[in-house]
Design a protein around this motif. Structure first.
Motif, mmCIF file in Angstrom:
data_model
loop_
_atom_site.group_PDB
_atom_site.id
_atom_site.type_symbol
_atom_site.label_atom_id
_atom_site.label_comp_id
_atom_site.label_asym_id
_atom_site.label_seq_id
_atom_site.Cartn_x
_atom_site.Cartn_y
_atom_site.Cartn_z
ATOM 1 N N SER A 1 0.750 -1.150 -0.112
ATOM 2 C CA SER A 1 -0.080 0.205 -0.208
ATOM 3 C C SER A 1 0.738 1.302 0.025
ATOM 4 N N THR A 2 0.212 2.473 -0.058
ATOM 5 C CA THR A 2 1.104 3.510 -0.306
ATOM 6 C C THR A 2 1.698 3.960 0.974
ATOM 7 N N GLY A 3 1.513 3.735 1.926
ATOM 8 C CA GLY A 3 1.932 3.952 3.284
ATOM 9 C C GLY A 3 2.842 2.834 3.768
ATOM 10 N N GLY A 4 2.882 1.824 2.994
ATOM 11 C CA GLY A 4 3.796 0.423 3.470
ATOM 12 C C GLY A 4 3.181 -0.161 4.514
ATOM 13 N N THR A 5 2.008 0.078 4.968
ATOM 14 C CA THR A 5 1.366 -0.675 6.112
ATOM 15 C C THR A 5 0.584 -2.207 5.632
ATOM 16 N N VAL A 6 0.424 -2.337 4.458
ATOM 17 C CA VAL A 6 -0.365 -3.389 4.149
ATOM 18 C C VAL A 6 0.562 -4.205 3.045
ATOM 19 N N HIS A 7 0.612 -5.422 3.007
ATOM 20 C CA HIS A 7 1.438 -5.967 1.898
ATOM 21 C C HIS A 7 0.703 -7.072 1.244
ATOM 22 N N HIS A 8 1.109 -7.404 -0.159
ATOM 23 C CA HIS A 8 0.344 -8.508 -0.523
ATOM 24 C C HIS A 8 1.257 -9.323 -1.477
ATOM 25 N N LEU A 9 1.179 -10.660 -1.209
ATOM 26 C CA LEU A 9 1.977 -11.511 -1.923
ATOM 27 C C LEU A 9 1.415 -11.736 -3.259
ATOM 28 N N ASP A 10 2.238 -11.735 -4.302
ATOM 29 C CA ASP A 10 1.676 -11.813 -5.609
ATOM 30 C C ASP A 10 2.733 -12.271 -6.750
ATOM 31 N N ILE A 11 2.268 -12.922 -7.685
ATOM 32 C CA ILE A 11 2.833 -13.111 -8.899
ATOM 33 C C ILE A 11 2.550 -12.562 -10.101
ATOM 34 N N GLY A 12 3.548 -11.689 -10.824
ATOM 35 C CA GLY A 12 3.007 -10.939 -11.835
ATOM 36 C C GLY A 12 4.419 -10.383 -12.710
ATOM 37 N N GLU A 13 3.941 -10.003 -13.948
ATOM 38 C CA GLU A 13 4.964 -9.627 -14.841
ATOM 39 C C GLU A 13 5.581 -8.311 -14.506
ATOM 40 N N ASP A 14 4.885 -7.570 -13.896
ATOM 41 C CA ASP A 14 5.194 -6.288 -13.523
ATOM 42 C C ASP A 14 6.078 -5.869 -12.285
ATOM 43 N N LEU A 15 6.142 -7.181 -11.559
ATOM 44 C CA LEU A 15 6.689 -7.020 -10.145
ATOM 45 C C LEU A 15 8.360 -7.049 -10.601
ATOM 46 N N GLU A 16 9.062 -6.293 -9.727
ATOM 47 C CA GLU A 16 10.393 -6.340 -9.517
ATOM 48 C C GLU A 16 10.990 -7.595 -8.923
ATOM 49 N N MET A 17 12.094 -7.840 -9.111
ATOM 50 C CA MET A 17 13.113 -8.876 -8.399
ATOM 51 C C MET A 17 13.114 -8.442 -7.192
ATOM 52 N N MET A 18 12.866 -9.296 -6.169
ATOM 53 C CA MET A 18 13.576 -8.738 -4.652
ATOM 54 C C MET A 18 14.150 -9.612 -3.910
ATOM 55 N N GLU A 19 15.189 -9.016 -3.386
ATOM 56 C CA GLU A 19 16.361 -10.174 -2.420
ATOM 57 C C GLU A 19 15.596 -10.071 -0.984
ATOM 58 N N VAL A 20 15.043 -9.270 -0.516
ATOM 59 C CA VAL A 20 14.351 -9.244 0.684
ATOM 60 C C VAL A 20 13.145 -8.508 0.820
ATOM 61 N N PHE A 21 12.247 -9.494 1.446
ATOM 62 C CA PHE A 21 10.771 -9.048 1.513
ATOM 63 C C PHE A 21 10.692 -8.103 2.724
ATOM 64 N N PRO A 22 9.788 -7.196 2.531
ATOM 65 C CA PRO A 22 9.640 -6.071 3.923
ATOM 66 C C PRO A 22 8.812 -7.016 4.855
ATOM 67 N N LYS A 23 9.037 -6.501 6.237
ATOM 68 C CA LYS A 23 8.427 -6.861 7.439
ATOM 69 C C LYS A 23 7.051 -6.368 7.413
ATOM 70 N N GLY A 24 6.240 -6.708 7.864
ATOM 71 C CA GLY A 24 4.989 -6.143 8.256
ATOM 72 C C GLY A 24 3.477 -7.207 8.176
ATOM 73 N N TYR A 25 2.447 -6.566 7.834
ATOM 74 C CA TYR A 25 1.208 -6.961 7.657
ATOM 75 C C TYR A 25 0.825 -7.566 6.260
ATOM 76 N N TYR A 26 0.584 -8.801 6.095
ATOM 77 C CA TYR A 26 0.199 -9.352 4.815
ATOM 78 C C TYR A 26 -1.119 -9.684 4.766
ATOM 79 N N ASP A 27 -1.928 -9.280 3.678
ATOM 80 C CA ASP A 27 -3.665 -9.329 3.950
ATOM 81 C C ASP A 27 -3.843 -10.915 3.250
#
Length: 659
Positions: free
Chosen positions: A633-659
């Motif tokens: 989300s905009t404030g980085g308070t909510v996260h959503h796990l996803d698979i998509g072509e528009d997602l960037e490669m990530m080394e580390v996932f952010p901590k916090g709440y995942y819906d």
């Protein structure tokens, strides 16, 4: 824009995923203001409208169709009605209520996830350690058990096979768990085609890994990494298999005893024919008794029988046959021992084998011998017709009756005189060596010896007893030849037998005047005569301690510890690497439902089609490359796990709440 086109929406409600311009009539989704009853009524009405629009045959039984029942449609496949019917075949439900959705959210904390991952891997390692410890305990127990019966051998083989399978299966499952953890990190660190993603999600299967090798054959780095992973799994199985080469079942000298029918030797006569129990003539027994005693050196090693070397008497050697031993020691010292004992054997012939195997029992017979030495002062060269013996009291006696003598020879004479019921008198004439003609001839040696054979101690059956006549013949064996002579002008002896040995033989070696050593040699000859009679005489069947063939477990411990160390050490190191590497991203549970929820953005694009398609066919519908990642989300308070072509490669996932 198509009604079913998927669009992520950014902004205040960026965490919510929805369809733009969703059609109102099909009950795919519902508004938040609708109640559950309204939703169900709308769904039911829509289904009824769909069924009403499909031409179908008459219902002969007048049964009303259920809400999910569709009759066979005989329509033009390209017609509009068929297209509408095809669209409504997909089962549609409304989403669950908001409170239920909130329960599915999770707070992602890397440290907490690390503990969970470590617990899973440690549990597998502890299980492996337990199985390996049981393997060592089993080896030590059966090795210490000594001789194993065939039944015990089968139990051992079964236990070893079971433990090996447990270790092998546990290693396979441990490696699969590691692969399931690592796949999320791999998916997040790259861009993958739908086919690659499909195979990576099943990377714990070696079959899928091999298929992935085919896709990556033009990428050496990926091929190298994946090949090492496959070889690691195979290497673990090979290491477990090598454990089977670290031990051996040795059958040599691996025998045990049980009560049963055995063969014992007939001791009433010396039988010249080992296959027939016909009583032989006396002269035959005399010859066989001497022959059996003469053969005893076949069971002695280090034969240094009483040689004269610079005035020192060497030892006679070490007795190899455990059934014959001196009364006090296992070897003869320079002074000699005068007593011997022999332990009788029970004999068993194994099934399918011609030769018999012996079990040395506690039935023992003792041989006592003693000698006194006097000097041969005339005729000691062995060539004169008269031999003169000077006794310790300085009296002399001419032995003109003895004919069987020779230069540097030793003659044993059985006089026929008994010194007891089981005792025989032996006279020994040992001529002086004459190797050097420049040295004056030394005295010869005359020994007056007695040899007695005891009764069998530990005998429990009549067949175990050694009769008196056989005992006397064994005591006199060294002087028996089968030929008797009457001494001329000598009244102390009625008949005698003699046997001549030259100094190149074990029994004719020069004793140097040592009476104890001569007594020991004569006693050993008697023990040998009894031992070979026990081996070669005919046998009878009685109840005794039956010898059975077994095996002895021989373990090469350094290889056992090496294999187990590789298994446990490699498992621990790999678990640590995987645990810390995989923990950098959100590791989803390896569940079909959990994975299906993650794949929704991909498979939802198929619409109602593809329910019977294979993974390869579905993957072929998506040419773009995708990645596993996070939408925030905009404030980085909510996260959503996803698979998509528009997602960037990530080394580390952010901590916090995942819906």
């Amino acid at each position: 824009m198509s009604h079913n086109e998927y669009h992520p929406v950014q902004g205040a409600n960026a965490a919510e995923i929805h369809f733009e311009n969703a059609p109102h009539i099909p009950p795919h989704y519902s508004s938040a203001s609708e109640s559950d009853d309204e939703i169900e009524n709308n769904n039911s009405a829509s289904r009824q409208a769909a069924y009403a629009s499909i031409s179908r045959g008459p219902d002969p039984e007048g049964l009303e169709k259920g809400p999910h029942t569709v009759d066979t449609v005989a329509l033009d496949a390209d017609g509009p009605i068929a297209s509408f019917a095809h669209a409504t075949l997909q089962t549609r439900y409304s989403t669950i209520a908001r409170p239920g959705q909130k329960k599915l959210g999770h707070n992602y904390r890397p440290l907490k996830q690390l503990r969970k991952l470590a617990q899973r891997l440690i549990a597998r390692w502890v299980l492996n350690f337990l199985f390996c410890s049981l393997m060592v305990v089993m080896f030590k127990y059966y090795e210490a058990d000594g001789i194993l019966t065939q039944f015990e051998k089968r139990i051992f083989n079964g236990l070893f096979l079971g433990l090996s399978l447990f270790i092998s299966m546990n290693m396979v499952n441990a490696l699969k768990s590691m692969a399931d953890m690592m796949k999320w990190s791999i998916l997040a660190r790259g861009k993958w085609t739908a086919r690659e993603m499909d195979l990576l999600l099943s990377i714990s299967s070696y079959q899928k890994a091999v298929k992935l090798l085919g896709l990556w054959k033009r990428n050496p780095k990926r091929v190298f990494i994946l090949t090492n992973w496959i070889c690691l799994g195979l290497g673990a199985q090979v290491t477990v298999a090598i454990l089977g080469l670290t031990f051996n079942h040795e059958s040599e000298d691996a025998e045990f005893t049980l009560s049963g029918k055995v063969n014992v030797t007939m001791l009433d006569h010396y039988y010249p024919d080992t296959a027939k129990a016909t009583p032989p003539a006396a002269w035959q027994e005399d010859y066989v008794a001497h022959l059996y005693g003469d053969m005893i050196f076949a069971y002695i090693t280090g034969n240094e029988t009483a040689k004269q070397a610079g005035g020192t008497i060497n030892t006679i050697g070490t007795i190899e046959d455990a059934s014959i031993s001196p009364l006090d020691e296992n070897t003869l010292s320079e002074s000699g021992y005068t007593g011997w004992k022999y332990r009788y054997s029970d004999w068993t012939r194994y099934s399918g084998q011609y030769t018999s195997h012996n079990f040395v029992t506690q039935r023992t017979v003792t041989i006592d011998s003693a000698c006194t030495r006097s000097a041969i002062v005339e005729g000691q060269d062995g060539l004169a017709e008269r031999i003169t013996v000077e006794f310790s009291n300085k009296t002399r006696e001419d032995m003109t009756w003895l004919h069987n003598v020779g230069s540097e020879g030793t003659t044993y004479v059985y006089t026929g005189n008994h010194c007891g019921e089981r005792c025989a008198e032996i006279l020994v004439f040992q001529m002086s060596p004459t190797d050097d003609q420049d040295i004056p001839l030394r005295e010869g040696d005359f020994y007056n010896c007695t040899v007695s054979v005891s009764k069998v101690t530990g005998a429990t059956l009549p067949e175990h007893e050694l009769p008196d006549n056989t005992a006397v013949r064994a005591a006199a064996a060294i002087g028996l030849s089968g030929f008797s002579y009457t001494p001329v002008n000598y009244t102390k002896i009625e008949l005698y037998q003699s046997f001549l040995y030259n100094n190149a033989t074990e029994w004719g070696q020069y004793m140097g005047g040592n009476a104890d050593m001569m007594a020991s040699v004569i006693g050993l000859f008697t023990a040998g005569s009894l031992a070979n009679m026990d081996r070669h005489n005919p046998r009878v069947e009685v109840i005794g301690m039956r010898l059975n063939a077994g095996v002895r477990l021989l373990v090469v411990w350094r290889y056992v510890y090496l294999c187990l160390s590789i298994i446990l050490g490699g498992h621990a190191i790999l678990a640590l690497l995987v645990c810390f590497r995989a923990n950098s991203v959100f590791c989803k549970q390896d569940s079909p439902l959990s994975t299906a929820r993650l794949l929704r953005p991909i498979v939802e694009r198929l619409g109602p089609s593809g329910c019977a398609a294979s993974g390869e066919e579905i993957a072929a519908s998506f040419p773009m490359k995708m990645s596993y990642g996070v939408r925030s989300s905009t404030g980085g308070t909510v996260h959503h796990l996803d698979i998509g072509e528009d997602l960037e490669m990530m080394e580390v996932f952010p901590k916090g709440y995942y819906d």
